[in-house]
Design an enzyme around this catalytic site. Structure first.
Site, PDB file in Angstrom:
ATOM      1  N   PRO A 193     -20.710  37.128  14.147  1.00  0.00           N
ATOM      2  CA  PRO A 193     -21.122  35.890  13.487  1.00  0.00           C
ATOM      3  C   PRO A 193     -20.538  34.646  14.139  1.00  0.00           C
ATOM      4  O   PRO A 193     -20.139  34.704  15.273  1.00  0.00           O
ATOM      5  CB  PRO A 193     -20.559  36.063  12.076  1.00  0.00           C
ATOM      6  CG  PRO A 193     -19.472  37.055  12.196  1.00  0.00           C
ATOM      7  CD  PRO A 193     -19.547  37.712  13.543  1.00  0.00           C
ATOM      8  N   GLU A 194     -20.472  33.621  13.432  1.00  0.00           N
ATOM      9  CA  GLU A 194     -20.062  32.276  13.845  1.00  0.00           C
ATOM     10  C   GLU A 194     -21.247  31.565  14.487  1.00  0.00           C
ATOM     11  O   GLU A 194     -22.112  32.180  15.103  1.00  0.00           O
ATOM     12  CB  GLU A 194     -18.850  32.293  14.792  1.00  0.00           C
ATOM     13  CG  GLU A 194     -17.615  32.888  14.106  1.00  0.00           C
ATOM     14  CD  GLU A 194     -16.327  32.200  14.451  1.00  0.00           C
ATOM     15  OE1 GLU A 194     -16.309  30.952  14.508  1.00  0.00           O
ATOM     16  OE2 GLU A 194     -15.320  32.888  14.632  1.00  0.00           O
TER      17      GLU A 194
END
Length: 266
Positions: free
Chosen positions: A2-3
């Site tokens: 993610p991010e």
DNA sequence: CTAAAATCCTGGTGGC
DNA sequence: TGCCACCAGGATTTTA
């Protein structure tokens, strides 16, 4: 995976194979993957809808569909999206399969089962409470400073709060604090104007760097390449600070591992 | 209000 | 090799 930078990279990679395609089938293999629908509802509602656009909001992928629905996908800790031929083997961690009109399938692979797929005609119900995107030029340093007005609590948990500002995760929170030379334990309402300006620039620099780098070598990243060499604080516990040589510290803050240089970051 | 802890999950890693 | 505690890029909910 993610991010914000990873999600942005995934979005860019999916446009070519998916925009213009129509979903023909849907199969949910892990029931909790879909929200707020039941697997049966999802499987009957997605087919016949065409993908007209793919964008990103915070860490959500946003698929605009022809019947007026929006499909959001959140990868959480371990999610990934694959476009593979229908007759190719399905990996054991695939949680949902969405068939396409060209002999391929969009497969949602997610080891830890935290990821979610939303199908709705009301985007606000999914992304309505998110804070501002940090990267558009329309998000100014003054906007950033305004967010901190009357906010209490320590800096790092605030940066991770998606309702405060959207898209920053544990890596880029640490990297941003390092670049800005600010201690992540600081009370948010003690930051000076100068520090807030530095932090604003640091966040955008760190995120943009992540996007540029991953866009160039996404494969290397997940094949165990030299990706970590690009971080200055995250994951460098006990190693010398690139600026002053002090060992990078690791503490737990807001339940998340936090890496920083106790000398450079005040 | 802040903030910590528990929760959802599987797999990799390092110590013994 | 086995066993076990701990760790992981997220985010919400519960508890203090």
């Amino acid at each position: 995976m993610p991010e914000l930078p990873e999600v942005e990279t995934v979005v860019r990679g999916l446009r070519a194979p998916l925009v213009g395609r129509t979903f023909t089938t849907a199969k949910v293999l892990w029931p909790k993957t879909v929200k707020p629908l039941t697997p049966a509802e999802f499987e009957s509602r997605l087919p016949s809808q065409k993908v007209t656009a793919i964008t990103r909001r915070a860490k959500y992928l946003q698929f605009q569909l022809s019947a007026g629905d929006t499909m959001f996908i959140h990868l959480k800790m371990s999610g990934n999206l694959l476009v593979e031929p229908t007759d190719s083997p399905v990996h054991k961690h695939v949680r949902a399969i969405m068939g396409l009109d060209n002999g391929h399938q969009l497969r949602f692979k997610d080891t830890r089962k935290f990821g979610r797929i939303y199908l709705t005609d009301d985007p606000h119900s999914v992304i309505g409470k998110l804070g501002p995107e940090p990267l558009p030029d329309s998000f100014t340093v003054d906007d950033f400073k305004a967010l901190f007005a009357k906010r209490r609590g320590r800096l790092k948990p605030l940066l991770l709060n998606q309702q405060f500002i959207a898209g920053i995760g544990n890596i880029y929170a640490d990297e941003s604090c390092f670049i800005a030379q600010i201690d992540p334990r600081r009370q948010a309402d003690t930051l000076s104007e100068t520090e807030l300006t530095r932090l604003y620039q640091a966040i955008r620099q760190a995120l943009n760097h992540g996007i540029v780098h991953k866009g160039a070598s996404l494969d290397a990243v997940y094949l165990g390449g030299e990706f970590q060499n690009h971080f200055q604080a995250y994951g460098r516990t006990g190693q010398p600070c690139f600026t002053c040589g002090t060992e990078i510290s690791r503490i737990v803050l807001g339940g998340r591992s936090t890496h920083f240089c106790s000398r450079c970051q005040q």
